[in-house]
Scaffold this motif. Structure first.
Motif, PDB file in Angstrom:
ATOM      1  N   GLU A 145      -7.039  17.574   9.364  1.00 35.30           N
ATOM      2  CA  GLU A 145      -7.717  16.340   9.788  1.00 35.30           C
ATOM      3  C   GLU A 145      -6.809  15.125   9.725  1.00 35.30           C
ATOM      4  OE1 GLU A 145     -12.293  17.102   8.253  1.00 35.30           O
ATOM      5  OE2 GLU A 145     -10.712  16.657   6.807  1.00 35.30           O
ATOM      6  N   LYS A 146      -5.662  15.312   9.086  1.00 36.13           N
ATOM      7  CA  LYS A 146      -4.816  14.150   8.782  1.00 36.13           C
ATOM      8  C   LYS A 146      -4.519  13.285   9.999  1.00 36.13           C
ATOM      9  CE  LYS A 146      -0.353  14.584   8.055  1.00 36.13           C
ATOM     10  NZ  LYS A 146       0.931  14.989   7.449  1.00 36.13           N
ATOM     11  N   MET A 147      -3.894  13.882  11.022  1.00 33.01           N
ATOM     12  CA  MET A 147      -3.445  13.080  12.167  1.00 33.01           C
ATOM     13  C   MET A 147      -4.606  12.450  12.945  1.00 33.01           C
ATOM     14  SD  MET A 147      -0.438  12.642  11.733  1.00 33.01           S
ATOM     15  CE  MET A 147      -0.158  11.599  13.177  1.00 33.01           C
ATOM     16  N   PRO A 148      -5.655  13.267  13.355  1.00 26.64           N
ATOM     17  CA  PRO A 148      -6.747  12.630  14.114  1.00 26.64           C
ATOM     18  C   PRO A 148      -7.393  11.467  13.363  1.00 26.64           C
ATOM     19  CG  PRO A 148      -7.083  15.021  13.949  1.00 26.64           C
ATOM     20  CD  PRO A 148      -5.824  14.704  13.224  1.00 26.64           C
ATOM     21  N   VAL A 149      -7.620  11.641  12.058  1.00 25.85           N
ATOM     22  CA  VAL A 149      -8.295  10.576  11.312  1.00 25.85           C
ATOM     23  C   VAL A 149      -7.401   9.346  11.208  1.00 25.85           C
ATOM     24  CG1 VAL A 149      -9.255   9.941   9.061  1.00 25.85           C
ATOM     25  CG2 VAL A 149      -9.757  12.178  10.039  1.00 25.85           C
ATOM     26  N   MET A 150      -6.100   9.581  10.992  1.00 29.50           N
ATOM     27  CA  MET A 150      -5.190   8.435  10.895  1.00 29.50           C
ATOM     28  C   MET A 150      -5.167   7.655  12.208  1.00 29.50           C
ATOM     29  SD  MET A 150      -1.964   9.639   8.639  1.00 29.50           S
ATOM     30  CE  MET A 150      -1.008   8.147   8.760  1.00 29.50           C
ATOM     31  N   GLN A 151      -5.119   8.400  13.311  1.00 29.26           N
ATOM     32  CA  GLN A 151      -5.113   7.724  14.614  1.00 29.26           C
ATOM     33  C   GLN A 151      -6.400   6.925  14.815  1.00 29.26           C
ATOM     34  OE1 GLN A 151      -4.291  11.104  17.019  1.00 29.26           O
ATOM     35  NE2 GLN A 151      -2.065  10.784  16.948  1.00 29.26           N
ATOM     36  N   HIS A 152      -7.537   7.538  14.441  1.00 29.78           N
ATOM     37  CA  HIS A 152      -8.833   6.872  14.571  1.00 29.78           C
ATOM     38  C   HIS A 152      -8.853   5.573  13.779  1.00 29.78           C
ATOM     39  CE1 HIS A 152     -13.298   6.694  14.787  1.00 29.78           C
ATOM     40  NE2 HIS A 152     -13.135   6.119  13.591  1.00 29.78           N
ATOM     41  N   MET A 153      -8.347   5.637  12.535  1.00 24.05           N
ATOM     42  CA  MET A 153      -8.394   4.464  11.682  1.00 24.05           C
ATOM     43  C   MET A 153      -7.469   3.362  12.192  1.00 24.05           C
ATOM     44  SD  MET A 153     -10.668   5.344   9.530  1.00 24.05           S
ATOM     45  CE  MET A 153     -10.702   3.992   8.367  1.00 24.05           C
ATOM     46  N   LEU A 154      -6.254   3.786  12.619  1.00 25.05           N
ATOM     47  CA  LEU A 154      -5.282   2.782  13.065  1.00 25.05           C
ATOM     48  C   LEU A 154      -5.720   2.111  14.359  1.00 25.05           C
ATOM     49  CD1 LEU A 154      -1.942   4.570  12.183  1.00 25.05           C
ATOM     50  CD2 LEU A 154      -2.793   2.437  11.214  1.00 25.05           C
ATOM     51  N   ALA A 155      -6.522   2.830  15.139  1.00 22.56           N
ATOM     52  CA  ALA A 155      -6.988   2.265  16.410  1.00 22.56           C
ATOM     53  C   ALA A 155      -7.931   1.089  16.166  1.00 22.56           C
ATOM     54  CB  ALA A 155      -7.676   3.351  17.225  1.00 22.56           C
ATOM     55  N   VAL A 160      -7.464  -2.993  10.095  1.00 22.98           N
ATOM     56  CA  VAL A 160      -6.668  -2.307   9.073  1.00 22.98           C
ATOM     57  C   VAL A 160      -5.486  -3.163   8.626  1.00 22.98           C
ATOM     58  CG1 VAL A 160      -5.265  -0.262   8.558  1.00 22.98           C
ATOM     59  CG2 VAL A 160      -7.327  -0.059   9.953  1.00 22.98           C
ATOM     60  N   THR A 161      -5.372  -3.440   7.333  1.00 27.93           N
ATOM     61  CA  THR A 161      -4.236  -4.229   6.833  1.00 27.93           C
ATOM     62  C   THR A 161      -3.197  -3.362   6.140  1.00 27.93           C
ATOM     63  OG1 THR A 161      -5.434  -4.642   4.792  1.00 27.93           O
ATOM     64  CG2 THR A 161      -5.604  -6.321   6.519  1.00 27.93           C
ATOM     65  N   ASP A 162      -3.652  -2.270   5.575  1.00 31.14           N
ATOM     66  CA  ASP A 162      -2.697  -1.412   4.856  1.00 31.14           C
ATOM     67  C   ASP A 162      -3.219   0.019   4.873  1.00 31.14           C
ATOM     68  OD1 ASP A 162      -0.535  -0.605   3.446  1.00 31.14           O
ATOM     69  OD2 ASP A 162      -1.230  -1.371   1.498  1.00 31.14           O
ATOM     70  N   ILE A 163      -2.286   0.977   4.828  1.00 33.42           N
ATOM     71  CA  ILE A 163      -2.710   2.373   4.842  1.00 33.42           C
ATOM     72  C   ILE A 163      -1.720   3.166   3.988  1.00 33.42           C
ATOM     73  CG2 ILE A 163      -1.389   2.967   6.962  1.00 33.42           C
ATOM     74  CD1 ILE A 163      -3.934   4.569   7.799  1.00 33.42           C
ATOM     75  N   ASP A 164      -2.242   4.029   3.117  1.00 33.00           N
ATOM     76  CA  ASP A 164      -1.281   4.931   2.470  1.00 33.00           C
ATOM     77  C   ASP A 164      -1.886   6.299   2.220  1.00 33.00           C
ATOM     78  OD1 ASP A 164      -1.061   4.582  -1.065  1.00 33.00           O
ATOM     79  OD2 ASP A 164      -2.744   3.977   0.208  1.00 33.00           O
ATOM     80  N   LEU A 165      -0.960   7.280   2.128  1.00 32.53           N
ATOM     81  CA  LEU A 165      -1.348   8.677   2.200  1.00 32.53           C
ATOM     82  C   LEU A 165      -0.822   9.387   0.966  1.00 32.53           C
ATOM     83  CD1 LEU A 165      -2.441  10.875   4.201  1.00 32.53           C
ATOM     84  CD2 LEU A 165      -0.098  11.159   4.960  1.00 32.53           C
ATOM     85  N   HIS A 166      -1.680  10.120   0.279  1.00 36.52           N
ATOM     86  CA  HIS A 166      -1.246  10.893  -0.882  1.00 36.52           C
ATOM     87  C   HIS A 166      -1.312  12.373  -0.570  1.00 36.52           C
ATOM     88  CE1 HIS A 166      -0.934   7.666  -3.775  1.00 36.52           C
ATOM     89  NE2 HIS A 166      -2.028   7.160  -3.243  1.00 36.52           N
ATOM     90  N   LEU A 167      -0.120  12.999  -0.479  1.00 33.98           N
ATOM     91  CA  LEU A 167      -0.092  14.456  -0.323  1.00 33.98           C
ATOM     92  C   LEU A 167      -0.300  15.066  -1.705  1.00 33.98           C
ATOM     93  CD1 LEU A 167       2.952  14.872   2.045  1.00 33.98           C
ATOM     94  CD2 LEU A 167       0.577  15.400   2.575  1.00 33.98           C
ATOM     95  N   PRO A 184      -6.974  19.112  -0.611  1.00 31.56           N
ATOM     96  CA  PRO A 184      -7.225  17.920   0.196  1.00 31.56           C
ATOM     97  C   PRO A 184      -6.184  16.848  -0.082  1.00 31.56           C
ATOM     98  CG  PRO A 184      -8.692  18.001  -1.690  1.00 31.56           C
ATOM     99  CD  PRO A 184      -7.916  19.278  -1.715  1.00 31.56           C
ATOM    100  N   LEU A 185      -5.957  16.013   0.944  1.00 30.81           N
ATOM    101  CA  LEU A 185      -5.102  14.866   0.709  1.00 30.81           C
ATOM    102  C   LEU A 185      -5.965  13.617   0.747  1.00 30.81           C
ATOM    103  CD1 LEU A 185      -4.617  13.693   3.855  1.00 30.81           C
ATOM    104  CD2 LEU A 185      -3.173  15.720   3.895  1.00 30.81           C
ATOM    105  N   THR A 186      -5.431  12.548   0.229  1.00 31.96           N
ATOM    106  CA  THR A 186      -6.224  11.318   0.141  1.00 31.96           C
ATOM    107  C   THR A 186      -5.607  10.261   1.041  1.00 31.96           C
ATOM    108  OG1 THR A 186      -6.516  11.908  -2.161  1.00 31.96           O
ATOM    109  CG2 THR A 186      -7.260   9.736  -1.505  1.00 31.96           C
ATOM    110  N   LEU A 187      -6.443   9.627   1.821  1.00 32.71           N
ATOM    111  CA  LEU A 187      -5.986   8.552   2.699  1.00 32.71           C
ATOM    112  C   LEU A 187      -6.689   7.268   2.261  1.00 32.71           C
ATOM    113  CD1 LEU A 187      -4.345   7.999   5.362  1.00 32.71           C
ATOM    114  CD2 LEU A 187      -6.505   8.291   6.566  1.00 32.71           C
ATOM    115  N   ASN A 188      -5.910   6.299   1.847  1.00 28.11           N
ATOM    116  CA  ASN A 188      -6.491   5.011   1.443  1.00 28.11           C
ATOM    117  C   ASN A 188      -6.242   3.993   2.553  1.00 28.11           C
ATOM    118  OD1 ASN A 188      -7.399   5.795  -1.148  1.00 28.11           O
ATOM    119  ND2 ASN A 188      -5.277   5.635  -1.894  1.00 28.11           N
ATOM    120  N   VAL A 189      -7.309   3.413   3.038  1.00 30.38           N
ATOM    121  CA  VAL A 189      -7.172   2.430   4.113  1.00 30.38           C
ATOM    122  C   VAL A 189      -7.747   1.110   3.626  1.00 30.38           C
ATOM    123  CG1 VAL A 189      -7.656   1.933   6.547  1.00 30.38           C
ATOM    124  CG2 VAL A 189      -7.549   4.303   5.746  1.00 30.38           C
ATOM    125  N   LYS A 190      -6.939   0.060   3.775  1.00 26.48           N
ATOM    126  CA  LYS A 190      -7.430  -1.264   3.376  1.00 26.48           C
ATOM    127  C   LYS A 190      -7.748  -2.071   4.627  1.00 26.48           C
ATOM    128  CE  LYS A 190      -5.210  -1.691  -1.093  1.00 26.48           C
ATOM    129  NZ  LYS A 190      -4.066  -2.267  -1.813  1.00 26.48           N
TER     130      LYS A 190
END
Lengths: 275, 305
Positions: B261-271, B275-282, B226-232
């Motif tokens: 799930e990476k792309m759909p979830v990122m798009q959902h969150m950014l929409a 959201v002030t900050d976003i970072d992704l840990h592969l 799994p990768l981790t997506l941190n959204v502030k």
């Protein structure tokens, strides 16, 4: 430069750096001059003694110390490089195992030869200059014979040290084995031979017995130097040898045989060594 | 492209103990391979086989197209650079003298020694005896030794041990340069920090067997880590079905996602507006390594039970 020369040159430089050359030369020089000057102290005199007394007592002391020095110098030649990891590295270089081993033995042999020449040579020089009864010309041959045979004896024990060094995997084990080799050749062999002689009350083949001395390079070394002064009163094991006339040449040749055996053995064993 | 190293079904047994299970490995010119594994995983055995220091019990080893254990292939060693772990050089000699010794054995000019010592940052210490060197300096001397004569194949065991971060960076740059010149490199390690960018392929070993082999992307896909997506931000709306894998933090949310799930979830969150900050840990190389080696230990446990 061939790999053998490169390895030997590095080994010699190492010997200069860690003071091996200096220490050996100083020990030999002090030993020789001390014996020459105080050799007759027991007889109540101080001052330079006769050449024959000096050489004979020098030979009987050097026979203990030369093998010890040679073994200490070279016992870790291969196993030491193995422990520090450089052996593995060197074997990935474009040189073969026999070239590496020959280079190392050559380097250590050069250290031994150079410091023996320096040590005993300087002692001979001092004797020649200051001893009133010893002339240059009478000194030349016996001292040369002594130095050459001493170098050969050193080389033989360096080769023994390499046989040990290529067959063990730990430095401490090599040191222990070196001590045992020294003990066997320098002390046990002669005691054993004397024991046999006394135990059988001299009832051994008088013709054969002296040749048993050829089985020990340290005895050959002593014979070389003693037989030169054949008129001297000999004691102990060496007295046996009086009956046989082994020429200096044949004694030197047997020293060379004694050198060749462990060198070849070390080469064979090193080729088989697993990494 | 030429195959510099070719191992086909290579095995190694030491007195009945299987140190290396059948291994296939092909290295092409200019490739950088990371060889990872615990102690006793078979890394060193593999390296020794490639160097021709030991004979394979089965299979064939070809380096520069030749069997490296034959004496005829000694010439290929001019093109080889090697540095093993924990080598201690001749303490009584100076750094320059040590390097010159190895250079002579390889038939290389003394002038190259000066150049290499400068390159690894030992110019000022070249005339000092090795016994005064720090661990990092000894390691750099070892590297200079491995780089003698511009090798075509470079095998390095734990090359960055004892190096400070700056020197490590320099070292990786040097590897990248060598790769461009067509040098094939094998980096052998437990795990090298920051090595991901510089290796083309990874080979993860455990208990003498290959656990995984391939590019890092491929390994990531295979491992399905799994990768981790941190959204502030504030007032965030977590997508349907992800609540169980979300951790709500003071200033946002942390989501654990699969690669798909990476792309759909990122798009959902950014929409969303807040959201002030976003970072992704592969998953890092370390994560992959832990994943694959744990699987190996896991099998072992099953066997015991």
């Amino acid at each position: 430069m061939t790999p053998i020369v490169s390895v030997a040159a590095k080994e010699f430089r190492d010997g200069l750096r860690n003071r091996w050359v200096l220490s050996i030369a100083v020990i030999f020089a002090v030993l020789a001059i001390g014996l020459a000057y105080f050799g007759s102290a027991a007889a109540g005199q101080v001052g330079f003694t006769s050449l024959s007394t000096t050489i004979i007592s020098l030979a009987s002391l050097a026979v203990f110390i030369i093998p010890l020095i040679a073994l200490m110098l070279a016992y870790d030649g291969i196993v030491g490089e193995d422990e520090s990891g450089t052996l593995l590295l060197l074997l990935t270089y474009p040189l073969s195992r026999w070239q590496l081993l020959c280079g190392k033995m050559l380097g250590h042999g050069a250290i031994m030869a150079f410091s023996t020449l320096l040590g005993f040579g300087s002692a001979a020089l001092i004797m020649g200059l200051f001893a009133p009864d010893i002339g240059w010309s009478e000194m030349l041959i016996p001292f040369m014979l002594f130095i050459v045979s001493a170098i050969l004896l050193g080389w033989i024990f360096i080769a023994f040290a390499y046989v040990i060094s290529v067959s063990v995997t730990e430095k401490s084990k090599a040191a222990g084995l070196a001590l045992i080799v020294w003990f066997l050749f320098v002390l046990v062999f002669d005691l054993g031979l004397l024991g046999v002689l006394v135990g059988t009350q001299g009832d051994v083949d008088a013709e054969l017995f002296p040749y048993l001395l050829l089985l020990n390079p340290t005895d050959i070394f002593r014979l070389v130097n003693i037989t030169y002064f054949a008129d001297q009163q000999l004691s102990g094991l060496m007295a046996i040898a009086e009956h046989v006339q082994l020429s200096t040449t044949s004694l030197m040749a047997s020293l060379l045989v004694w050198l060749a055996i462990p060198v070849l053995l070390a080469l064979v064993l090193f080729n088989r060594r697993a990494l | 492209m030429t195959n510099i190293v070719e191992l086909m079904g290579v095995e190694k047994r030491y007195q009945g103990v299987q140190a290396l299970k059948p291994l296939d490995l092909v290295l092409q010119q200019g490739e950088v391979l990371g060889l990872f594994g615990h102690n006793g995983a078979g890394k060193t055995t593999t390296i020794k086989l490639i160097l021709g220091l030991i004979k394979a019990s089965a299979g064939s080893v070809r380096v520069f197209g030749q069997d490296p254990t034959l004496s005829e292939s000694r010439r290929t060693r001019y093109q080889l650079g090697f540095l093993q772990e924990n080598v201690s050089f001749y303490e009584q000699l100076t750094g320059f003298e040590v390097l010159r010794y190895f250079a002579r054995l390889k038939g290389i000019q003394t002038s190259e020694c000066h150049r290499l010592l400068e390159q690894v940052g030992l110019k000022a210490a070249a005339a000092r005896r090795v016994k005064t060197y720090s661990k990092g300096m000894r390691q750099r001397l070892g590297l200079a030794q491995a780089l003698l004569g511009n090798p075509k194949l470079l095998l390095l065991d734990e090359p960055t041990v004892g190096l400070d971060p700056l020197a490590t960076q320099d070292f990786y740059h040097r590897i990248a340069q060598l790769k461009e010149q067509g040098c094939t490199v094998v980096l052998c390690s437990h795990v090298l920090p920051g090595v991901e960018k510089y290796i083309d392929r990874a080979l993860i070993m455990g208990k003498g067997a290959v656990l995984a082999q391939g590019s890092l992307d491929m390994l990531r896909l295979q491992a399905e880590l799994p990768l981790t997506l941190n959204v502030k931000g504030s007032g965030l709306n977590i997508p349907e079905g992800l609540h169980s894998r979300a951790t709500v933090l003071a200033d946002g949310v942390s989501l654990t996602l699969s690669l798909q799930e990476k792309m759909p979830v990122m798009q959902h969150m950014l929409a969303q507006g807040g959201v002030t900050d976003i970072d992704l840990h592969l998953p890092s190389l370390e994560d992959l390594y832990t994943h694959y080696t744990r699987a190996c230990v896991g099998h072992e446990m099953e066997g015991v039970l």
